[in-house]
Scaffold this motif. Structure first.
Motif, PDB file in Angstrom:
ATOM      1  N   VAL A 116      37.264  57.662  42.051  1.00 19.00           N
ATOM      2  CA  VAL A 116      38.585  57.551  42.669  1.00 19.00           C
ATOM      3  C   VAL A 116      39.491  58.702  42.257  1.00 19.00           C
ATOM      4  CG1 VAL A 116      40.712  56.183  42.722  1.00 19.00           C
ATOM      5  CG2 VAL A 116      38.503  55.061  43.024  1.00 19.00           C
ATOM      6  N   TYR A 117      39.643  58.933  40.958  1.00 22.79           N
ATOM      7  CA  TYR A 117      40.558  59.961  40.481  1.00 22.79           C
ATOM      8  C   TYR A 117      39.900  61.335  40.346  1.00 22.79           C
ATOM      9  CZ  TYR A 117      43.536  55.976  39.424  1.00 22.79           C
ATOM     10  OH  TYR A 117      44.294  54.841  39.520  1.00 22.79           O
ATOM     11  N   LEU A 118      38.569  61.375  40.467  1.00 22.49           N
ATOM     12  CA  LEU A 118      37.797  62.618  40.454  1.00 22.49           C
ATOM     13  C   LEU A 118      37.889  63.378  39.141  1.00 22.49           C
ATOM     14  CD1 LEU A 118      38.574  63.921  44.064  1.00 22.49           C
ATOM     15  CD2 LEU A 118      36.679  62.476  43.310  1.00 22.49           C
ATOM     16  N   GLU A 119      38.388  62.729  38.094  1.00 16.49           N
ATOM     17  CA  GLU A 119      38.488  63.400  36.804  1.00 16.49           C
ATOM     18  C   GLU A 119      37.188  63.255  36.022  1.00 16.49           C
ATOM     19  OE1 GLU A 119      41.185  61.542  34.016  1.00 16.49           O
ATOM     20  OE2 GLU A 119      41.278  59.759  35.272  1.00 16.49           O
ATOM     21  N   THR A 120      36.767  64.339  35.392  1.00 14.04           N
ATOM     22  CA  THR A 120      35.584  64.313  34.536  1.00 14.04           C
ATOM     23  C   THR A 120      35.979  63.692  33.210  1.00 14.04           C
ATOM     24  OG1 THR A 120      34.688  66.288  35.594  1.00 14.04           O
ATOM     25  CG2 THR A 120      33.819  65.712  33.420  1.00 14.04           C
ATOM     26  N   MET A 121      35.162  62.788  32.718  1.00 17.33           N
ATOM     27  CA  MET A 121      35.506  62.101  31.480  1.00 17.33           C
ATOM     28  C   MET A 121      34.250  61.744  30.708  1.00 17.33           C
ATOM     29  SD  MET A 121      36.971  58.705  33.419  1.00 17.33           S
ATOM     30  CE  MET A 121      37.720  58.094  31.931  1.00 17.33           C
ATOM     31  N   ASP A 122      34.430  61.326  29.474  1.00 20.38           N
ATOM     32  CA  ASP A 122      33.305  60.951  28.619  1.00 20.38           C
ATOM     33  C   ASP A 122      32.540  59.794  29.243  1.00 20.38           C
ATOM     34  OD1 ASP A 122      32.168  59.241  26.156  1.00 20.38           O
ATOM     35  OD2 ASP A 122      32.331  61.350  25.575  1.00 20.38           O
ATOM     36  N   GLU A 123      31.229  59.860  29.192  1.00 20.77           N
ATOM     37  CA  GLU A 123      30.395  58.830  29.803  1.00 20.77           C
ATOM     38  C   GLU A 123      30.729  57.431  29.297  1.00 20.77           C
ATOM     39  OE1 GLU A 123      26.275  59.716  29.350  1.00 20.77           O
ATOM     40  OE2 GLU A 123      26.422  61.708  30.272  1.00 20.77           O
ATOM     41  N   SER A 124      31.060  57.327  28.014  1.00 19.62           N
ATOM     42  CA  SER A 124      31.309  56.016  27.420  1.00 19.62           C
ATOM     43  C   SER A 124      32.539  55.343  28.015  1.00 19.62           C
ATOM     44  CB  SER A 124      31.472  56.137  25.901  1.00 19.62           C
ATOM     45  OG  SER A 124      32.598  56.938  25.583  1.00 19.62           O
ATOM     46  N   ALA A 125      33.457  56.130  28.578  1.00 17.79           N
ATOM     47  CA  ALA A 125      34.692  55.568  29.135  1.00 17.79           C
ATOM     48  C   ALA A 125      34.511  55.086  30.569  1.00 17.79           C
ATOM     49  CB  ALA A 125      35.810  56.595  29.080  1.00 17.79           C
ATOM     50  N   LEU A 126      33.516  55.604  31.250  1.00 18.82           N
ATOM     51  CA  LEU A 126      33.294  55.231  32.645  1.00 18.82           C
ATOM     52  C   LEU A 126      32.719  53.824  32.765  1.00 18.82           C
ATOM     53  CD1 LEU A 126      31.824  58.564  33.996  1.00 18.82           C
ATOM     54  CD2 LEU A 126      33.958  57.506  34.750  1.00 18.82           C
ATOM     55  N   GLN A 127      33.110  53.138  33.826  1.00 15.76           N
ATOM     56  CA  GLN A 127      32.637  51.781  34.097  1.00 15.76           C
ATOM     57  C   GLN A 127      31.935  51.746  35.452  1.00 15.76           C
ATOM     58  OE1 GLN A 127      36.256  49.482  33.849  1.00 15.76           O
ATOM     59  NE2 GLN A 127      36.449  49.769  31.642  1.00 15.76           N
ATOM     60  N   VAL A 128      30.894  50.936  35.544  1.00 16.26           N
ATOM     61  CA  VAL A 128      30.159  50.785  36.800  1.00 16.26           C
ATOM     62  C   VAL A 128      30.735  49.605  37.572  1.00 16.26           C
ATOM     63  CG1 VAL A 128      27.906  50.366  37.857  1.00 16.26           C
ATOM     64  CG2 VAL A 128      28.061  51.699  35.736  1.00 16.26           C
ATOM     65  N   ASP A 129      30.967  49.808  38.867  1.00 13.72           N
ATOM     66  CA  ASP A 129      31.508  48.731  39.692  1.00 13.72           C
ATOM     67  C   ASP A 129      30.799  48.719  41.037  1.00 13.72           C
ATOM     68  OD1 ASP A 129      33.246  46.583  40.143  1.00 13.72           O
ATOM     69  OD2 ASP A 129      34.669  47.850  41.219  1.00 13.72           O
ATOM     70  N   HIS A 130      30.770  47.540  41.687  1.00 11.77           N
ATOM     71  CA  HIS A 130      30.261  47.449  43.045  1.00 11.77           C
ATOM     72  C   HIS A 130      31.222  48.189  43.980  1.00 11.77           C
ATOM     73  CE1 HIS A 130      28.315  43.985  41.138  1.00 11.77           C
ATOM     74  NE2 HIS A 130      27.467  43.957  42.141  1.00 11.77           N
ATOM     75  N   ARG A 131      30.694  48.942  44.912  1.00 10.14           N
ATOM     76  CA  ARG A 131      31.577  49.548  45.917  1.00 10.14           C
ATOM     77  C   ARG A 131      32.272  48.440  46.708  1.00 10.14           C
ATOM     78  NH1 ARG A 131      31.277  55.045  47.299  1.00 10.14           N
ATOM     79  NH2 ARG A 131      29.600  56.232  46.312  1.00 10.14           N
TER      80      ARG A 131
END
Length: 236
Positions: A116-131
């Motif tokens: 959504v925000y297109l920002e690159t970030m640490d993998e640990s901070a990213l969350q997986v969600d259903h589209r």
């Protein structure tokens, strides 16, 4: 603390997502959690959603009523029968077990960034969600990674709130969701039913000075208006 079966504790400990993990940890320490605590202590303004997050991992929760600090009846949540996980795991446990593999597959294909925000970030901070929200589109084989997306915590909260307040939360039309920004920000027709377009701006490095100048010039609440005016004048 109640002595839960090892199998049940293993399932509880396998949950790493912040919101359900918060609920689980509080119940483990206190025996239950109230909607008042979810709102006032943890800042979750939609307690049923927090409870549903836990249930989606196959963890049984019982909802009952207690007296709040003002004496009014409020909802509270506690663990149900640990034996019930055997009935729930057929759907939820596979999702929990595969989540790390799914996340890695998404990162390998799209990079370590928020969709959504297109920002690159640490993998640990990213969350997986259903589209398409699970409550509308149901479960999908996690090997079909295009049914899922990577979100920053703030984007995930924004998406959850928007979806739950969208007219389609009741209608449950998957086709409607497929054309929505919150499911496919890379190619969409509407934003939760509204004819809108969204550009997410992230200021980094020396650009942060521009951000502060913009806020000083316009005030934080009017920054979008100023940006749109600048774009409009530039494109004339």
């Amino acid at each position: 603390m109640i002595n839960y079966p090892k199998e049940f504790l293993d399932l509880l400990n396998s949950v790493t997502a912040k919101r359900p993990r918060t609920v689980i940890q509080h119940i483990l320490e206190s025996g239950f959690i109230t909607s008042e605590e979810l709102k006032n202590k943890y800042g979750y303004n939609h307690p049923p959603r927090a409870a549903r997050d836990v249930r989606e991992y196959g963890i049984p929760l019982v909802t009952y009523r207690v007296a709040g600090t003002d004496g009014r009846s409020i909802a509270a949540y506690k663990f149900g029968n640990p034996a019930d996980i055997k009935n729930n795991l057929s759907k939820a446990a596979g999702r929990t077990v595969l989540s790390k593999a799914l996340k890695q597959a998404l990162i390998e294909k799209y990079g370590s960034k928020c969709f959504v925000y297109l920002e690159t970030m640490d993998e640990s901070a990213l969350q997986v969600d259903h589209r398409i929200p699970y409550e509308i589109g149901g479960e999908h084989d996690e090997k079909d990674i295009d049914y899922y997306m990577l979100l920053s915590p703030s984007a995930n909260r924004a998406k959850s709130w928007t979806c739950e307040h969208c007219e389609n939360w009741v209608k449950k039309d998957t086709g409607f969701c497929l054309c929505c920004f919150w499911a496919h920000p890379e190619n969409y027709e509407h934003v939760a039913g509204k004819y809108e377009r969204i550009i997410s701006l992230v200021f980094t490095g020396n650009e942060i000075e521009d951000y502060y100048k913009l806020i000083k010039l316009s005030g934080e609440r009017k920054a979008q208006e100023v940006i749109k005016k600048i774009i409009h004048e530039h494109l004339k």
